[in-house]
Write an enzyme that holds these catalytic residues in place. Structure first.
Site, PDB file in Angstrom:
ATOM      1  CB  SER A   6     -23.891 -57.784  40.089  1.00 36.69           C
ATOM      2  OG  SER A   6     -24.599 -58.056  38.906  1.00 36.69           O
ATOM      3  CG  HIS A  45     -27.905 -61.159  40.257  1.00 35.63           C
ATOM      4  ND1 HIS A  45     -28.137 -60.444  41.415  1.00 35.63           N
ATOM      5  CD2 HIS A  45     -27.053 -60.401  39.500  1.00 35.63           C
ATOM      6  CE1 HIS A  45     -27.472 -59.295  41.357  1.00 35.63           C
ATOM      7  NE2 HIS A  45     -26.807 -59.253  40.220  1.00 35.63           N
TER       8      HIS A  45
END
Length: 235
Positions: A127, A162
């Site tokens: 991330s 994501h």
């Protein structure tokens, strides 16, 4: 930058109920050591204690673990960032990309990490820990998703973690690359990771079937096009 970077769109111990992760196994294997030294850098989460404990539990018994806390969190306290030069793997956690980059620069981490990578340290992250290595990225550091043109530039181009797992990630990233708000780059789904050597993509891996990653580039007409990157399913 010369060296190895592993960019996780999602997965790893951060998204595992029991800490087990085939992507993390691959990261350890890429170190080339039987029992590598692995330092977790949780800056993006504010050095959240629970996150650090999850890391230690996930790697206990198969790596020599340490935590670099720039917030001086107990029980780790402050460590000299030069510690990163002694690691086989540096693993960066998720959270706020903007806060991570600002604090790292104040503590001199970009130069230290670049030197470590050149010496053979594997740089990995999920991330925000994916975003940081690139020139630019898609981030929710300001609340709503927004483009950020302020990365370390260890890997050329932009990043979007994501990609398929969170609402609006794909739509917004395609729009920003198409408009030029972000340069062309790489998007990775949950439980997928991309491996770069000296800034060049050399492999793509996933720890679940059906996961995807893409090279995303502007098409010259204000839109963007995706080219799927083949992923090697780990087992």
């Amino acid at each position: 930058m010369r060296g190895t970077v592993i960019a996780l769109g999602g997965g790893g111990f951060s998204m595992s109920d029991d800490g087990a992760s085939l992507i993390d196994d691959e990261i350890l294997a890429l170190s080339g050591k039987e029992r590598p030294s692995v330092c977790f850098v949780p800056t993006a989460s504010g050095d959240a204690e629970g996150y650090c404990r999850r890391f230690e539990d996930a790697f206990r018994g198969r790596a020599e673990t340490s935590v670099l806390s720039l917030f001086c969190r107990e029980p780790w306290g402050y460590s000299d960032p030069q510690l990163l030069l002694e690691q086989d793997v540096v693993y960066v956690g998720g959270g706020s990309t903007v806060n991570l980059l600002e604090l790292w620069r104040r503590h001199g981490l970009p130069e230290i990490l670049e030197h470590a990578a050149e010496q053979g340290t594997v740089l990995a992250g999920i991330s925000a820990g994916m975003n940081c290595w690139f020139d630019s990225s898609s981030t929710d550091s300001f609340g709503p998703l927004a483009p950020l043109n302020d990365g370390l530039g260890f890997v050329p181009g932009s990043a979007c973690p994501h990609y398929l797992g969170e609402a609006l990630r794909r739509e917004r990233y395609l729009g920003w690359v198409g408009s030029g708000a972000l340069g062309g780059g790489y998007a990775a789904d949950e439980y997928a990771a991309l491996i770069f050597k000296d800034g060049v993509l050399v492999d793509g891996i996933s720890e679940q079937p059906g996961r995807q990653a893409f090279r995303v580039e502007p098409d010259g007409s204000g839109s963007a096009v995706e080219r799927e990157i083949p992923l090697r399913l780990l087992s």
